[in-house]
Design an enzyme around this catalytic site. Sequence first.
Site, PDB file in Angstrom:
ATOM      1  N   CYS A 121       0.815  -1.227   0.000  1.00  0.00           N
ATOM      2  CA  CYS A 121       0.000   0.000   0.000  1.00  0.00           C
ATOM      3  C   CYS A 121       0.849   1.279   0.000  1.00  0.00           C
ATOM      4  O   CYS A 121       0.355   2.356  -0.313  1.00  0.00           O
ATOM      5  CB  CYS A 121      -0.955  -0.003   1.186  1.00  0.00           C
ATOM      6  SG  CYS A 121      -2.139  -1.358   1.094  1.00  0.00           S
ATOM      7  N   HIS A 256      -3.399   7.579   1.580  1.00  0.00           N
ATOM      8  CA  HIS A 256      -3.755   6.217   1.176  1.00  0.00           C
ATOM      9  C   HIS A 256      -5.153   5.930   1.720  1.00  0.00           C
ATOM     10  O   HIS A 256      -5.486   6.305   2.848  1.00  0.00           O
ATOM     11  CB  HIS A 256      -2.736   5.231   1.745  1.00  0.00           C
ATOM     12  CG  HIS A 256      -3.140   3.799   1.584  1.00  0.00           C
ATOM     13  ND1 HIS A 256      -3.534   3.281   0.381  1.00  0.00           N
ATOM     14  CD2 HIS A 256      -3.233   2.788   2.493  1.00  0.00           C
ATOM     15  CE1 HIS A 256      -3.851   2.011   0.541  1.00  0.00           C
ATOM     16  NE2 HIS A 256      -3.676   1.683   1.814  1.00  0.00           N
ATOM     17  N   ASN A 286      -9.861  -0.202  -0.452  1.00  0.00           N
ATOM     18  CA  ASN A 286      -8.397  -0.076  -0.424  1.00  0.00           C
ATOM     19  C   ASN A 286      -7.823  -0.692  -1.699  1.00  0.00           C
ATOM     20  O   ASN A 286      -7.839  -1.916  -1.856  1.00  0.00           O
ATOM     21  CB  ASN A 286      -7.863  -0.801   0.823  1.00  0.00           C
ATOM     22  CG  ASN A 286      -6.357  -0.711   0.953  1.00  0.00           C
ATOM     23  OD1 ASN A 286      -5.663  -0.305   0.023  1.00  0.00           O
ATOM     24  ND2 ASN A 286      -5.850  -1.103   2.110  1.00  0.00           N
TER      25      ASN A 286
HETATM   26  C1  COA Z   1     -10.087  -4.444   9.711  1.00  0.00           C
HETATM   27  C2  COA Z   1     -10.814  -3.533  10.662  1.00  0.00           C
HETATM   28  C3  COA Z   1     -11.848  -2.721   9.927  1.00  0.00           C
HETATM   29  C4  COA Z   1     -11.503  -4.375  11.725  1.00  0.00           C
HETATM   30  O1  COA Z   1     -12.157  -3.540  12.663  1.00  0.00           O
HETATM   31  P1  COA Z   1     -11.976  -3.817  14.218  1.00  0.00           P
HETATM   32  O2  COA Z   1     -12.840  -2.866  14.913  1.00  0.00           O
HETATM   33  O3  COA Z   1     -10.514  -3.779  14.511  1.00  0.00           O
HETATM   34  O4  COA Z   1     -12.569  -5.271  14.358  1.00  0.00           O
HETATM   35  P2  COA Z   1     -11.845  -6.608  14.834  1.00  0.00           P
HETATM   36  O5  COA Z   1     -10.896  -7.108  13.791  1.00  0.00           O
HETATM   37  O6  COA Z   1     -11.308  -6.412  16.206  1.00  0.00           O
HETATM   38  O7  COA Z   1     -13.093  -7.563  14.886  1.00  0.00           O
HETATM   39  C5  COA Z   1     -14.180  -7.284  15.736  1.00  0.00           C
HETATM   40  C6  COA Z   1     -15.246  -8.319  15.463  1.00  0.00           C
HETATM   41  O8  COA Z   1     -15.806  -8.106  14.147  1.00  0.00           O
HETATM   42  C7  COA Z   1     -15.755  -9.321  13.407  1.00  0.00           C
HETATM   43  N1  COA Z   1     -15.590  -9.008  11.990  1.00  0.00           N
HETATM   44  C8  COA Z   1     -14.452  -8.929  11.286  1.00  0.00           C
HETATM   45  N2  COA Z   1     -14.748  -8.637  10.006  1.00  0.00           N
HETATM   46  C9  COA Z   1     -16.097  -8.536   9.920  1.00  0.00           C
HETATM   47  C10 COA Z   1     -16.993  -8.250   8.885  1.00  0.00           C
HETATM   48  N3  COA Z   1     -16.586  -7.981   7.631  1.00  0.00           N
HETATM   49  N4  COA Z   1     -18.311  -8.212   9.164  1.00  0.00           N
HETATM   50  C11 COA Z   1     -18.776  -8.450  10.404  1.00  0.00           C
HETATM   51  N5  COA Z   1     -17.960  -8.748  11.436  1.00  0.00           N
HETATM   52  C12 COA Z   1     -16.637  -8.764  11.197  1.00  0.00           C
HETATM   53  C13 COA Z   1     -14.581 -10.078  13.973  1.00  0.00           C
HETATM   54  O9  COA Z   1     -14.710 -11.450  13.705  1.00  0.00           O
HETATM   55  C14 COA Z   1     -14.702  -9.758  15.450  1.00  0.00           C
HETATM   56  O10 COA Z   1     -15.684 -10.594  16.000  1.00  0.00           O
HETATM   57  P3  COA Z   1     -15.454 -11.210  17.460  1.00  0.00           P
HETATM   58  O11 COA Z   1     -15.356 -10.042  18.390  1.00  0.00           O
HETATM   59  O12 COA Z   1     -16.689 -12.024  17.659  1.00  0.00           O
HETATM   60  O13 COA Z   1     -14.197 -12.014  17.360  1.00  0.00           O
HETATM   61  C15 COA Z   1      -9.830  -2.571  11.382  1.00  0.00           C
HETATM   62  O14 COA Z   1      -9.042  -3.267  12.283  1.00  0.00           O
HETATM   63  C16 COA Z   1      -8.935  -1.853  10.423  1.00  0.00           C
HETATM   64  O15 COA Z   1      -9.391  -1.057   9.641  1.00  0.00           O
HETATM   65  N6  COA Z   1      -7.606  -2.113  10.493  1.00  0.00           N
HETATM   66  C17 COA Z   1      -6.664  -1.473   9.638  1.00  0.00           C
HETATM   67  C18 COA Z   1      -6.844  -2.003   8.282  1.00  0.00           C
HETATM   68  C19 COA Z   1      -5.959  -1.347   7.295  1.00  0.00           C
HETATM   69  O16 COA Z   1      -5.898  -0.150   7.260  1.00  0.00           O
HETATM   70  N7  COA Z   1      -5.321  -2.158   6.504  1.00  0.00           N
HETATM   71  C20 COA Z   1      -4.595  -1.772   5.380  1.00  0.00           C
HETATM   72  C21 COA Z   1      -3.392  -1.035   5.693  1.00  0.00           C
HETATM   73  S1  COA Z   1      -2.626  -0.860   4.177  1.00  0.00           S
END
Ligand code: COA
Length: 329
Positions: A121, A256, A286
């Site tokens: 990214c 980004h 993304n």
């Molecule tokens: C990926 C992201 C959106 C997840 O959000 P979060 O608030 O951190 O959520 P978590 O990963 O802790 O998951 C929370 C819950 O949602 C669930 N979950 C994950 N993806 C899901 C989806 N698409 N739909 C519904 N539930 C989902 C998980 O299983 C978890 O459930 P649990 O509590 O029962 O285990 C977030 O962490 C994020 O944006 N991270 C950075 C990503 C990024 O920028 N990446 C690229 C960099 S280049």
Amino acid sequence: MIMSPYALSHRSVIVGCGHYLPQNVVTNEELSKTVDTTHEWIVERTGIHQRHFAAHGELTSDMAFDAAKKALKMAGIDGQDLDLIVLATTTPDLTFPSTATKVQAMLGNTKGLAFDVSAVCAGYLVALNVADNFIRLGQAKTALVIGAERLSSLLDMQDRSTCVLFGDGAGATVLKAFDAQETDRGIIGIHMQSDGNYRHILCTDGGVASTGTPGKVFMEGREVFRHAVTKLADSADATLTHYQVDPKDLDWLIPHQANIRIIEGMAKKLHMSMDKVITTVHKHANTSAASIPLALSCALEEGRIKEGDLILHEAIGGGLVWGSALLRF
Ligand SMILES: CC(C)(COP(=O)(O)OP(=O)(O)OC[C@H]1O[C@@H](n2cnc3c(N)ncnc32)[C@H](O)[C@@H]1OP(=O)(O)O)[C@@H](O)C(=O)NCCC(=O)NCCS
């Protein structure tokens, strides 16, 4: 490491931008039919409403070529005349040769040098950094910098924690060397960094030398989020401080596009209102290395960016690799 550019006589000015998005738009609702998620969850956590996925047989080079043609048209430069083509991608058409050399051939260019960079990214900013250095050192007068990704090829469509986050597309910019005495436009400085100790938090579970397959995307979302917020803020701060730019003098933040919460957090740290921040994450998701040039090109097309605007880019991606770029458009 920040290199001071002021001793050098050339500046890289962006004279052309272009982008390409595949026709196929996939909404959150559509994804929720095949994986256990909801439109509301995706929007609340990421800001994403939809993404574009490439058609069967539509390759990274095809998207890159289309974006490149538009950027060259805006620049008024023939592809044959380019000295350099740097293409940032995580999803090359083939393991080798580089996708950049394929785009070079598609553009009818035989005189320049074409190669790919791999920084996920953060790839566009690394490619921009490399091309800028070629121009500053007098090794190239014109350069094409492309970010192009077919991320859908790397997604496990049953993994709800990753498949909702990414999309396909391409963005391209054309850089031209200008005498630094004659313009204040151009790339002012780029500050890139990496820390391979965090490779495991954002990666694929395969590769040519390990499993013999490209693998699928794996991410520890919370960890990536945590690093993104602090590392991007530190990088932006270091770049602005080094070039003695007050954030209030920035016309645009073009970050980004991974997650609206990260983008809003950055804007808040820079005391910038969101109307000075270009966001496309809601419609593109993304697109990895493509996201910054895509956002720049879309904003230009909408008439939001004008010549002379002071722009800050920032990005973080797998590696981890992160950084920021300051430029006057
Ligand atoms: C990926 C992201 C959106 C997840 O959000 P979060 O608030 O951190 O959520 P978590 O990963 O802790 O998951 C929370 C819950 O949602 C669930 N979950 C994950 N993806 C899901 C989806 N698409 N739909 C519904 N539930 C989902 C998980 O299983 C978890 O459930 P649990 O509590 O029962 O285990 C977030 O962490 C994020 O944006 N991270 C950075 C990503 C990024 O920028 N990446 C690229 C960099 S280049």
